[in-house]
Scaffold this motif. Structure first.
Motif, PDB file in Angstrom:
ATOM      1  N   GLN A 159     -26.041  20.010 -15.869  1.00 21.28           N
ATOM      2  CA  GLN A 159     -25.377  20.940 -15.279  1.00 21.28           C
ATOM      3  C   GLN A 159     -23.824  20.923 -15.903  1.00 21.28           C
ATOM      4  OE1 GLN A 159     -26.121  22.830 -12.122  1.00 21.28           O
ATOM      5  NE2 GLN A 159     -27.989  22.733 -13.334  1.00 21.28           N
ATOM      6  N   ASN A 160     -23.740  20.784 -17.101  1.00 22.00           N
ATOM      7  CA  ASN A 160     -22.620  20.727 -17.734  1.00 22.00           C
ATOM      8  C   ASN A 160     -22.420  21.886 -18.833  1.00 22.00           C
ATOM      9  OD1 ASN A 160     -20.027  20.329 -19.098  1.00 22.00           O
ATOM     10  ND2 ASN A 160     -20.683  18.218 -20.228  1.00 22.00           N
ATOM     11  N   PHE A 161     -21.864  22.959 -18.326  1.00 20.86           N
ATOM     12  CA  PHE A 161     -22.039  24.432 -19.165  1.00 20.86           C
ATOM     13  C   PHE A 161     -20.750  24.727 -19.761  1.00 20.86           C
ATOM     14  CE2 PHE A 161     -24.950  24.866 -15.200  1.00 20.86           C
ATOM     15  CZ  PHE A 161     -25.963  24.594 -15.933  1.00 20.86           C
ATOM     16  N   HIS A 162     -19.938  23.682 -20.084  1.00 21.20           N
ATOM     17  CA  HIS A 162     -18.662  24.048 -20.652  1.00 21.20           C
ATOM     18  C   HIS A 162     -18.938  24.686 -22.142  1.00 21.20           C
ATOM     19  CE1 HIS A 162     -14.882  23.167 -23.104  1.00 21.20           C
ATOM     20  NE2 HIS A 162     -14.370  23.358 -21.785  1.00 21.20           N
ATOM     21  N   ASP A 163     -19.885  24.307 -22.799  1.00 20.77           N
ATOM     22  CA  ASP A 163     -20.129  24.780 -24.141  1.00 20.77           C
ATOM     23  C   ASP A 163     -21.270  25.399 -24.195  1.00 20.77           C
ATOM     24  OD1 ASP A 163     -17.685  23.675 -25.494  1.00 20.77           O
ATOM     25  OD2 ASP A 163     -18.859  21.554 -25.635  1.00 20.77           O
ATOM     26  N   PRO A 164     -21.540  26.634 -24.757  1.00 20.83           N
ATOM     27  CA  PRO A 164     -22.898  27.321 -24.813  1.00 20.83           C
ATOM     28  C   PRO A 164     -23.847  26.303 -25.583  1.00 20.83           C
ATOM     29  CG  PRO A 164     -21.208  28.396 -26.405  1.00 20.83           C
ATOM     30  CD  PRO A 164     -20.278  27.170 -25.722  1.00 20.83           C
ATOM     31  N   LEU A 175     -35.255  35.109 -33.732  1.00 23.68           N
ATOM     32  CA  LEU A 175     -34.135  35.524 -33.203  1.00 23.68           C
ATOM     33  C   LEU A 175     -33.487  34.039 -32.777  1.00 23.68           C
ATOM     34  CD1 LEU A 175     -35.241  38.487 -30.869  1.00 23.68           C
ATOM     35  CD2 LEU A 175     -34.158  38.372 -33.057  1.00 23.68           C
ATOM     36  N   GLN A 176     -32.079  34.135 -33.084  1.00 23.00           N
ATOM     37  CA  GLN A 176     -31.365  32.742 -32.598  1.00 23.00           C
ATOM     38  C   GLN A 176     -30.392  33.303 -31.204  1.00 23.00           C
ATOM     39  OE1 GLN A 176     -31.902  30.020 -33.662  1.00 23.00           O
ATOM     40  NE2 GLN A 176     -30.199  28.641 -32.922  1.00 23.00           N
ATOM     41  N   LEU A 177     -30.667  32.586 -30.300  1.00 23.27           N
ATOM     42  CA  LEU A 177     -29.881  33.039 -28.923  1.00 23.27           C
ATOM     43  C   LEU A 177     -28.984  32.072 -28.534  1.00 23.27           C
ATOM     44  CD1 LEU A 177     -32.939  34.077 -27.068  1.00 23.27           C
ATOM     45  CD2 LEU A 177     -31.465  35.384 -28.598  1.00 23.27           C
ATOM     46  N   GLN A 178     -27.730  32.659 -27.784  1.00 25.52           N
ATOM     47  CA  GLN A 178     -26.680  31.723 -27.546  1.00 25.52           C
ATOM     48  C   GLN A 178     -26.602  31.795 -25.827  1.00 25.52           C
ATOM     49  OE1 GLN A 178     -22.611  32.635 -28.470  1.00 25.52           O
ATOM     50  NE2 GLN A 178     -22.476  30.588 -29.278  1.00 25.52           N
ATOM     51  N   PHE A 179     -26.808  30.848 -25.279  1.00 28.66           N
ATOM     52  CA  PHE A 179     -26.945  30.614 -23.649  1.00 28.66           C
ATOM     53  C   PHE A 179     -25.788  30.303 -23.080  1.00 28.66           C
ATOM     54  CE2 PHE A 179     -31.214  30.193 -25.094  1.00 28.66           C
ATOM     55  CZ  PHE A 179     -32.062  30.789 -24.319  1.00 28.66           C
ATOM     56  N   PHE A 180     -25.157  31.090 -22.192  1.00 28.44           N
ATOM     57  CA  PHE A 180     -23.841  30.888 -21.384  1.00 28.44           C
ATOM     58  C   PHE A 180     -24.519  30.734 -19.897  1.00 28.44           C
ATOM     59  CE2 PHE A 180     -22.443  32.822 -25.112  1.00 28.44           C
ATOM     60  CZ  PHE A 180     -21.307  32.427 -25.490  1.00 28.44           C
ATOM     61  N   ILE A 181     -24.052  29.490 -19.265  1.00 29.64           N
ATOM     62  CA  ILE A 181     -24.320  29.558 -18.007  1.00 29.64           C
ATOM     63  C   ILE A 181     -23.177  29.141 -17.135  1.00 29.64           C
ATOM     64  CG2 ILE A 181     -25.448  28.360 -16.171  1.00 29.64           C
ATOM     65  CD1 ILE A 181     -27.734  27.795 -18.161  1.00 29.64           C
ATOM     66  N   THR A 182     -22.938  30.146 -15.778  1.00 29.13           N
ATOM     67  CA  THR A 182     -21.694  29.990 -15.127  1.00 29.13           C
ATOM     68  C   THR A 182     -22.204  29.601 -13.561  1.00 29.13           C
ATOM     69  OG1 THR A 182     -20.345  31.513 -16.610  1.00 29.13           O
ATOM     70  CG2 THR A 182     -19.849  30.979 -14.279  1.00 29.13           C
TER      71      THR A 182
END
Length: 440
Positions: A159-164, A175-182
């Motif tokens: 639950q530490n979503f400071h960095d993607p 495919l390389q994906l980048q995950f952002f969670i808010t």
């Protein structure tokens, strides 16, 4: 209801009492007269309520308000007005939702809404392309059951979503994906997933280019350095006016050699995710060796370098990489601390993990520079870095080494008073050593 509802109610009660008295006058049964009138009044009210209930259940938006009188007319009008306002508000809200869904549907990035437990609630069409989500089969499923990569599960659980987080696509490893969670609302999750394949390819091309150029430059630079050393070893045979230029050439060749070594070091660090030689490292002995090198680097500047290290605490990782990172911090302290200044090196552990700090009484760093210190080739003062022979890559190497060892770097500095660089490592990187080793 309007302001005269009390008078309407008073008239109803007066009519009920009057009718009861009149009926009792003819029948002489006063109690039954009152009961009969009350029953009739209640029956009238019940009939009105049943009619109202039927209208509320079956009325269409465009239906007219049923004919009524008195309080019932007022009640029907108020309910109809509130229903119309509610319908208008609902239509406006639905229009906003429709526009939001259309806009997210047009995005190339995947947008996924999760509840507080991480279960899927809604996603846009791009999520089907990038993550393979299908409706309605996946609705209500835990996201960690559909994206099964261990790093994603660990990322979501912490639950530490400071960095993607960057991972391959679960349906297409190319495919390389980048995950952002808010987090929003009542701890619900909004996950945005972006395809960064092209950026990663460009970054890899850059890394390959730097590594290849650095490697190719080593051979001619070694030849040049070798000839310069040979010529300077025979200084008696050199024209005096060529001596100083050749010494400067040798100095600059040495700086270039250091730069190439740092570039190659960074290339090696970026090539793999974790050190291959992951073994417990005796940090106290490692720091003892680094302190001796720092004392030699200080030379006539006579810095006071102290070391305090827990002999029972080891750190899992690559000794060569840790030596490179720690020595960069210590040698920087020597370079930027005035003569006879004080440098303190500490290694200790507590409930937060393991910590290494290098504190100096040097010139300090302005706050605006601190966030960029670990960028490649970033220099607080280019002229000062040139004087000290720095490459601008030392702290970038420190950052990459710490990332590979699950650590992080904190910097606290005050201009004119000195700086403290602290490396933090989690508990799972530490090993307790039973028998302490002696040191100076």
């Amino acid at each position: 209801m309007n302001s005269n509802w009390r008078s309407v109610l008073f008239r109803h009660m007066a009519l009920l009492v009057g009718t009861s008295l009149l009926l009792g006058l003819f029948t002489k049964a006063w109690g039954w007269s009152v009961a009969l009138c009350l029953a009739a009044y209640l029956a009238w009210l019940l009939t009105g309520l049943l009619r109202l209930r039927h209208w509320l259940e079956h009325a269409e938006p465009d239906d007219e308000v049923p004919h009524a009188s008195g309080l019932w007319e007022e009640l029907y009008d108020r309910i109809h007005y509130q229903k119309r306002r509610s319908r208008q508000a609902r239509d406006r809200l639905q229009a906003v939702i429709n526009r939001a869904q259309k806009s997210t549907a047009a995005l190339k990035d995947a947008v996924v809404m999760l509840d507080r437990d991480g279960n899927l609630e809604w996603w846009n069409p791009a999520a089907r392309t990038l993550l393979g989500l299908t409706a309605p089969q996946d609705t209500g499923q835990a996201v960690t059951n559909l994206i099964r990569h261990p790093r994603f599960k660990d990322y979501f659980d912490r639950q530490n979503f400071h960095d993607p987080l960057e991972l391959p696509s679960p349906i297409n490893p190319q495919l390389q994906l980048q995950f952002f969670i808010t987090l929003y609302g009542q701890s619900e999750h909004l996950m945005v997933v972006r395809d960064v394949t092209r950026l990663q390819l460009l970054e890899q091309m850059r890394k390959d280019f730097v590594a290849n150029v650095s490697h190719e430059l080593r051979t001619p630079l070694t030849v040049i350095t070798g000839y310069l050393e040979t010529l300077l070893d025979n200084v008696d045979q050199i024209n005096p006016r060529w001596l100083r230029p050749m010494q400067q050439m040798q100095q600059q060749a040495g700086r270039m050699q250091n730069l190439l070594n740092d570039l190659l070091m960074l290339a090696r660090l970026e090539a793999t995710e974790y050190p291959s030689d992951n073994q417990p490292v005796a940090v106290d002995l490692l720091l003892l060796s680094i302190r001796a090198d720092a004392q030699a680097l200080s030379g006539e500047r006579q810095h006071r370098i102290s070391l305090e290290a827990d002999p029972h605490l080891k750190l899992k990782g690559s000794e060569s990489e840790l030596r490179s990172a720690f020595s960069n911090l210590v040698f920087n302290a020597v370079k930027y601390t005035p003569d006879e200044g004080e440098i303190q090196i500490r290694w200790w552990g507590n409930e937060q993990g393991g910590h290494l700090s290098v504190q100096d009484s040097g010139i300090g760093i302005e706050p605006r520079h601190i966030s960029r210190l670990t960028e490649r080739f970033y220099r607080v003062d280019a002229s000062r870095a040139s004087d000290t022979g720095g490459t601008g890559l030392g702290l970038a190497i420190v950052k990459h080494v710490l990332l590979r060892h699950h650590g992080r770097l904190d910097v606290i500095s005050t201009v004119g008073q000195g700086s403290t660089f602290t490396c933090h490592f989690p508990h799972n990187q530490l090993v307790q050593r039973n028998a302490p080793n002696s040191r100076d």
